[in-house]
Design an enzyme around this catalytic site. Structure first.
Site, PDB file in Angstrom:
ATOM      1  N   SER A 181       0.836  -1.201   0.000  1.00  0.00           N
ATOM      2  CA  SER A 181       0.000   0.000   0.000  1.00  0.00           C
ATOM      3  C   SER A 181       0.871   1.252   0.000  1.00  0.00           C
ATOM      4  CB  SER A 181      -0.907   0.001   1.230  1.00  0.00           C
ATOM      5  OG  SER A 181      -1.590   1.223   1.313  1.00  0.00           O
ATOM      6  N   HIS A 210      -0.832  -1.040  -4.519  1.00  0.00           N
ATOM      7  CA  HIS A 210      -2.157  -0.717  -3.981  1.00  0.00           C
ATOM      8  C   HIS A 210      -2.202   0.777  -3.686  1.00  0.00           C
ATOM      9  CE1 HIS A 210      -6.015  -1.738  -2.154  1.00  0.00           C
ATOM     10  NE2 HIS A 210      -5.733  -0.825  -1.232  1.00  0.00           N
ATOM     11  N   ASP A 225      -4.542   3.907  -2.343  1.00  0.00           N
ATOM     12  CA  ASP A 225      -5.758   4.323  -1.635  1.00  0.00           C
ATOM     13  C   ASP A 225      -6.071   5.781  -1.941  1.00  0.00           C
ATOM     14  OD1 ASP A 225      -6.494   1.999  -0.016  1.00  0.00           O
ATOM     15  OD2 ASP A 225      -4.548   2.301   0.931  1.00  0.00           O
ATOM     16  N   MET A 236      -8.543   8.740  -0.885  1.00  0.00           N
ATOM     17  CA  MET A 236      -9.495   9.110   0.173  1.00  0.00           C
ATOM     18  C   MET A 236      -9.906  10.571   0.026  1.00  0.00           C
ATOM     19  SD  MET A 236      -7.477   7.504   3.405  1.00  0.00           S
ATOM     20  CE  MET A 236      -6.741   5.890   3.355  1.00  0.00           C
ATOM     21  N   HIS A 285      -7.946   1.743  -4.991  1.00  0.00           N
ATOM     22  CA  HIS A 285      -9.045   1.563  -4.037  1.00  0.00           C
ATOM     23  C   HIS A 285      -9.641   2.930  -3.706  1.00  0.00           C
ATOM     24  CE1 HIS A 285     -10.030   0.315   0.423  1.00  0.00           C
ATOM     25  NE2 HIS A 285     -11.118   0.560  -0.291  1.00  0.00           N
ATOM     26  N   MET A 345     -11.857   5.247  -1.709  1.00  0.00           N
ATOM     27  CA  MET A 345     -12.620   5.441  -0.465  1.00  0.00           C
ATOM     28  C   MET A 345     -13.230   6.837  -0.553  1.00  0.00           C
ATOM     29  SD  MET A 345     -10.083   3.911   2.414  1.00  0.00           S
ATOM     30  CE  MET A 345      -8.802   2.774   1.975  1.00  0.00           C
ATOM     31  N   MET A 396     -12.120  -5.174   4.040  1.00  0.00           N
ATOM     32  CA  MET A 396     -11.364  -4.301   4.944  1.00  0.00           C
ATOM     33  C   MET A 396     -11.215  -5.011   6.288  1.00  0.00           C
ATOM     34  SD  MET A 396     -10.522  -1.649   3.229  1.00  0.00           S
ATOM     35  CE  MET A 396      -9.754  -0.802   4.623  1.00  0.00           C
ATOM     36  N   ASP A 447      -7.300  -6.093   3.184  1.00  0.00           N
ATOM     37  CA  ASP A 447      -6.570  -4.838   3.367  1.00  0.00           C
ATOM     38  C   ASP A 447      -6.675  -4.364   4.810  1.00  0.00           C
ATOM     39  OD1 ASP A 447      -5.475  -2.310   3.258  1.00  0.00           O
ATOM     40  OD2 ASP A 447      -6.858  -1.518   1.766  1.00  0.00           O
TER      41      ASP A 447
END
Length: 214
Positions: free
Chosen positions: A6, A31, A33, A35, A64, A66, A135, A173
């Site tokens: 990540s 990976h 993220d 957000m 990913h 979010m 998650m 994750d």
């Protein structure tokens, strides 16, 4: 087992160095993220940073989201090099439509579930998706403790996939380390996301190798 470090846990002052490290390691995916500070109480990097990462990666980008209303950005994430785009079940009013929009852009479609969301909510869409992201911590911040109920959810997801004859992979994750990697794979996980455990270690390449062989 697919291993996806990540990048949220990478050193942002030395991002290119950390991207090159992952390129040279036994890791399989990056990976990423994204957000928005609304869906989760934190804000991560945006499009320019993803664009910068993509310029140096030699492995698939596992992105990913979010964020609320992810539909607005699906084509943008395709342009930025995403190969897998995962949205949250909890953030999508019309999940089937969102999944189809991701696939229409030529990306693999993933659906993420927060720790409190039961696996059964995916029953009617499991055949349409390529990845289920479970998650194993509450989303938003790195370095949290692993939620033990995840093993049960992995087994339930595995059953759902088999029953529907789906080809979806199971990704986990949050809180992944050499203490639980083997158990997660034994329970049925296909892909593991590891952040702090990799990037905070003294030798990340060796840590990735150890996780891959666990």
């Amino acid at each position: 087992m697919i291993l996806a470090p990540s990048m949220l846990a990478a050193d942002f002052g030395n991002l290119q160095r950390d991207v090159e490290m992952v390129n040279q390691s036994q890791a399989d995916w990056f990976h990423i993220d994204i957000m928005d500070g609304v869906f989760v109480p934190n804000i991560s990097y945006g499009m320019p940073v993803l664009d910068a990462i993509n310029k140096h990666t030699q492995k698939p980008l596992d992105v990913h989201l979010m964020i609320v209303d992810p539909d607005r950005y699906i084509s943008t994430f395709k342009k930025l090099g995403s190969e897998i785009l995962t949205v949250h079940y909890e953030a999508c009013t019309h999940l089937h439509r969102t999944v189809q929009a991701i696939k229409n852009e030529g990306m693999k479609a993933g659906v993420a579930l927060n720790p409190h969301t039961p696996v059964l909510v995916l029953e009617d869409i499991i055949q349409d998706i390529d990845l289920v992201l479970l998650m194993s911590v509450n989303p938003g911040f790195g370095g949290q403790s692993f939620i033990e109920n995840t093993y049960k959810k992995i087994r339930q997801t595995k059953e759902l996939i088999a029953k529907a004859n789906s080809k979806a992979l199971i990704e986990v994750d949050g809180g992944v380390s050499d203490k639980n990697a083997k158990q997660l794979v034994d329970a049925g996980a296909d892909a593991l996301v590891a952040g702090s455990f990799v990037f905070n270690s003294e030798n990340p390449i060796e840590t990735i190798k150890r996780l891959k062989n666990s």
